[in-house]
Every structure is written in structure tokens, then in C-alpha cells.
Design a protein around this motif. Sequence first.
Motif, mmCIF file in Angstrom:
data_model
loop_
_atom_site.group_PDB
_atom_site.id
_atom_site.type_symbol
_atom_site.label_atom_id
_atom_site.label_comp_id
_atom_site.label_asym_id
_atom_site.label_seq_id
_atom_site.Cartn_x
_atom_site.Cartn_y
_atom_site.Cartn_z
ATOM 1 N N ASP A 1 -7.657 -2.741 -16.018
ATOM 2 C CA ASP A 1 -6.981 -3.678 -14.780
ATOM 3 C C ASP A 1 -6.665 -2.630 -13.689
ATOM 4 O O ASP A 1 -6.879 -2.673 -12.548
ATOM 5 C CB ASP A 1 -5.798 -4.484 -15.176
ATOM 6 C CG ASP A 1 -6.325 -5.548 -15.906
ATOM 7 O OD1 ASP A 1 -7.301 -6.088 -15.843
ATOM 8 O OD2 ASP A 1 -5.175 -6.467 -16.423
ATOM 9 N N GLN A 2 -6.107 -1.357 -13.995
ATOM 10 C CA GLN A 2 -5.817 -0.276 -13.155
ATOM 11 C C GLN A 2 -7.182 0.335 -12.346
ATOM 12 O O GLN A 2 -7.126 0.273 -11.172
ATOM 13 C CB GLN A 2 -5.057 0.778 -13.641
ATOM 14 C CG GLN A 2 -3.423 0.109 -14.276
ATOM 15 C CD GLN A 2 -2.633 0.980 -14.843
ATOM 16 O OE1 GLN A 2 -3.187 2.004 -15.526
ATOM 17 N NE2 GLN A 2 -1.204 1.023 -15.153
ATOM 18 N N LYS A 3 -7.908 0.388 -13.219
ATOM 19 C CA LYS A 3 -9.259 0.880 -12.869
ATOM 20 C C LYS A 3 -9.892 -0.129 -11.669
ATOM 21 O O LYS A 3 -10.450 0.402 -10.840
ATOM 22 C CB LYS A 3 -10.422 1.231 -13.763
ATOM 23 C CG LYS A 3 -9.959 2.511 -14.689
ATOM 24 C CD LYS A 3 -10.804 2.652 -15.716
ATOM 25 C CE LYS A 3 -10.570 3.967 -16.331
ATOM 26 N NZ LYS A 3 -11.408 4.116 -17.622
ATOM 27 N N ILE B 1 -6.053 5.261 -18.066
ATOM 28 C CA ILE B 1 -5.826 4.319 -16.932
ATOM 29 C C ILE B 1 -6.456 3.075 -17.531
ATOM 30 O O ILE B 1 -7.576 2.843 -18.028
ATOM 31 C CB ILE B 1 -6.519 4.694 -15.457
ATOM 32 C CG1 ILE B 1 -6.004 5.980 -15.167
ATOM 33 C CG2 ILE B 1 -6.302 3.363 -14.569
ATOM 34 C CD1 ILE B 1 -6.875 6.215 -13.985
ATOM 35 N N THR B 2 -5.644 1.878 -17.351
ATOM 36 C CA THR B 2 -6.136 0.757 -18.104
ATOM 37 C C THR B 2 -7.223 0.068 -17.285
ATOM 38 O O THR B 2 -7.198 0.385 -16.066
ATOM 39 C CB THR B 2 -4.969 -0.630 -18.111
ATOM 40 O OG1 THR B 2 -4.704 -0.855 -16.865
ATOM 41 C CG2 THR B 2 -3.890 -0.013 -18.792
ATOM 42 N N ARG C 1 -0.929 6.888 -7.010
ATOM 43 C CA ARG C 1 -0.572 7.108 -8.157
ATOM 44 C C ARG C 1 -1.631 8.173 -8.666
ATOM 45 O O ARG C 1 -1.260 9.233 -9.427
ATOM 46 C CB ARG C 1 -0.436 6.003 -9.226
ATOM 47 C CG ARG C 1 -0.183 6.352 -10.550
ATOM 48 C CD ARG C 1 -0.244 5.089 -11.583
ATOM 49 N NE ARG C 1 -0.265 5.469 -12.810
ATOM 50 C CZ ARG C 1 -0.542 4.537 -13.932
ATOM 51 N NH1 ARG C 1 -0.600 3.273 -13.664
ATOM 52 N NH2 ARG C 1 -0.509 5.087 -15.165
ATOM 53 N N ALA D 1 -8.338 -2.150 -9.819
ATOM 54 C CA ALA D 1 -7.257 -2.126 -8.697
ATOM 55 C C ALA D 1 -7.655 -0.972 -7.831
ATOM 56 O O ALA D 1 -7.844 -0.706 -6.558
ATOM 57 C CB ALA D 1 -5.700 -2.263 -9.165
ATOM 58 N N TYR D 2 -7.805 0.278 -8.773
ATOM 59 C CA TYR D 2 -8.237 1.690 -8.060
ATOM 60 C C TYR D 2 -9.493 1.393 -7.168
ATOM 61 O O TYR D 2 -9.552 1.826 -6.105
ATOM 62 C CB TYR D 2 -8.112 2.743 -8.972
ATOM 63 C CG TYR D 2 -8.661 3.962 -8.458
ATOM 64 C CD1 TYR D 2 -7.987 4.756 -7.583
ATOM 65 C CD2 TYR D 2 -9.701 4.786 -9.151
ATOM 66 C CE1 TYR D 2 -8.163 6.141 -6.842
ATOM 67 C CE2 TYR D 2 -10.030 5.977 -8.749
ATOM 68 C CZ TYR D 2 -9.297 6.589 -7.426
ATOM 69 O OH TYR D 2 -9.574 7.880 -7.095
ATOM 70 N N HIS E 1 3.141 1.916 -3.629
ATOM 71 C CA HIS E 1 3.163 1.324 -4.695
ATOM 72 C C HIS E 1 1.457 0.867 -5.132
ATOM 73 O O HIS E 1 1.096 0.389 -5.876
ATOM 74 C CB HIS E 1 3.794 -0.121 -4.584
ATOM 75 C CG HIS E 1 5.053 0.005 -4.085
ATOM 76 N ND1 HIS E 1 6.124 0.361 -4.837
ATOM 77 C CD2 HIS E 1 5.736 -0.379 -2.977
ATOM 78 C CE1 HIS E 1 7.150 0.385 -4.554
ATOM 79 N NE2 HIS E 1 6.902 -0.067 -3.320
ATOM 80 N N SER E 2 0.750 1.667 -4.442
ATOM 81 C CA SER E 2 -0.943 1.466 -4.809
ATOM 82 C C SER E 2 -1.219 2.481 -6.084
ATOM 83 O O SER E 2 -0.633 3.490 -6.160
ATOM 84 C CB SER E 2 -1.636 1.778 -3.620
ATOM 85 O OG SER E 2 -1.482 3.635 -3.223
ATOM 86 N N VAL E 3 -2.470 1.964 -6.662
ATOM 87 C CA VAL E 3 -2.892 2.990 -7.728
ATOM 88 C C VAL E 3 -3.606 4.139 -6.932
ATOM 89 O O VAL E 3 -3.565 5.089 -7.621
ATOM 90 C CB VAL E 3 -3.959 2.094 -8.459
ATOM 91 C CG1 VAL E 3 -4.474 3.040 -9.778
ATOM 92 C CG2 VAL E 3 -3.520 0.767 -8.913
ATOM 93 N N SER E 4 -3.980 4.114 -5.528
ATOM 94 C CA SER E 4 -4.680 5.232 -4.984
ATOM 95 C C SER E 4 -3.344 6.482 -4.778
ATOM 96 O O SER E 4 -3.880 7.441 -5.067
ATOM 97 C CB SER E 4 -5.017 4.818 -3.633
ATOM 98 O OG SER E 4 -6.245 3.788 -3.850
#
Length: 324
Positions: free
Chosen positions: A169-171, A166-167, A45, A173-174, A40-43
Motif C-alpha cells: 500500500d505504501q509503494k 515498504i508495504t 518519508r 502511495a509512493y 505526512h507524504s510517503v515521498s
Amino acid sequence: MASPVTADTSRAASRHDLERHIAAAVQRVTNPIEGMFGPHSVSWRINRESALFLGAGRAALLQLAHPWVAAALDQHSSLLAKPIARFHNTFRFVFTMIFGSAPQAVRAAHSLYEMHTRITGDLPADVAGYAKGSRYEALQVPALLWVYATLIESAVIAYECVLPAITPDQKEAYYAESKILAGLFGLPPDALPSDWSAFQTYIAQMFASQALGVSDRSRFMAHHIMTGAGSWIHVPPWYRSLTTEWLPPRFREEFALTFGHRERKSSQRAHRFLPGLYAKLPSTLRYVGPYQEACARLSNRNPGLLVRSSNRFWIGQPHTPFDK
């Protein structure tokens, strides 16, 4: 965080730094079979995408723009004689740390650290802010940080070339997750920019500083990479154009890479056709082998022939290493 110009260039990543980070990372793991990040991680994805290959040339050239890294690659790696082996070695460690089980990631971190302890030498020429004969070590924090940064940023650039952006927020988190990867590289937490914005500032400072610079030798190695010399890969013109487009103008010039009308048109065509082509890829081609192997592990399945074949392309062997 200190600027690249004023940073302590003699600081080296210590075994204590590595063990402390590994202990903290393992403590956060809830299911070791899922690894350090999990499905479930952005990494997962971002790094599961074969599109990462689009950014490999950019990351490689920017690493060569760091005189310590360029000297280490020239003197201690098979980059010129066996460039594919260098590609495999990089992704073998990175993908094991990201997609392997927690024990695999820990063993990969220890193995990478031990390998880096043997990589030392002297700069063969004056380059940027570094004097000929000055000593380098692969475990020096500034060099490790730069290699890590090129991989993280180039992955985002390649992803967004073929997939929706990538949004913010996603950046964030990444980048936060990527600090775990940085720790497995041996980087101490206080060496890292605090967030994505600070990370981008760090990269911009590096681009403008004398911490980077291209020598005749690194220029030769860069052109070797960009033509696919020493390997079976024929680098298409559109890939060379994309790579050149993604470099700052300073390094296009220092690497003597042309980005005129022909190259601009080529990269523009790539931006148009790649997203549609990528969307049609079957999952066995779209997703990298180590990710598919991780999914099989989580489902208690044996990876099939196609997964093993994909692994051979990405990491040079049929299975993610450090299993025992």
C-alpha cells in the motif's frame, strides 16, 4: 501504455504539458510552505533518508544504459570531469521539487525544462535499437520517463536495504505521489504507468528490450563512476558490489562488471552490517539536508550549520535553491 519497443520515440514533453501539470499540482496544494508533498507524504518519508545514496550508483548506471541519456551526459554534462557536480545537479532539482515550498518546486520545474531544451545532439555510434547519427533531445518522453523511473525504483531499493520493507500500500502511495514529480519533470500523465505493478512491468520490459543498450563510451563512463575517478570520493568495494548486485544480469555483462564469489560475499556483508550501522546514525546524518531545511521552514526556524553542511554534500550549496 505502449511497450518501450513500440512507443513513439519522437514524442517530446511540451511546455504545455509542463504548465498544465504545474497548474494541477498547485491546485492540490493546501499549504504552499509545505510544498507539493508535505511532511505526512510517503515521498518525504523515503526521500529524507541518506540511504538514498546507496542507490545512486545503480540509478546512474541504468541511466547510462539508455543511449539517448548516455549521449546527452557525455556531450552536455560534467559527468567525467566533475562527477560530483552531476550528483549535486540531480539532487538539487529532485530535492527542491520534493522538499522545497510549492513556489520553489515550480521554479525548479521551469528551470529544469529550460535546461533540457538546450540538450540535443546525435548518437555517435549504433547502440541497441538506435542508429548512429540519429537525433536525441533531452525532452523526448521515453528518455525522461526512463530517468524518472531509475530514480523512483532505486530509491525504494536503497531504502529497503537498511530499513524495514515498504508495504504494498505504501509503494502504491509512493508511486502515486511520484507522478507529481514526473509532471514537474515535464512528463505528460498518459506517458506514465498506471500504478506500481504497471511501473514494475514497464521496467522489466525496458530491461529486456532494445530501448536500452550499452556502448563502449557508456561503459567507460560507468567504470569512471564506479571507481570515483575525477572526484575526491573513493568508492568502497562493498558499494560497487551492491550496485552490481542491483543490476539485471544483462547489464552486469554489458557494463563488464564482475559479480563473482568475491563480489557476492562483499554485498552479503554489506546487507548484514548496513542496517545496524544506519540505525545508529544521528538524525543530522541520517536525514538529508533539504529535508532538515524543510522541517526548519515549517517550524519557522533558521537551518543551522549542520543542515547547511549537509546541503553542501547533497546539493552543493548551503540552501535549497529557487527561493526567489
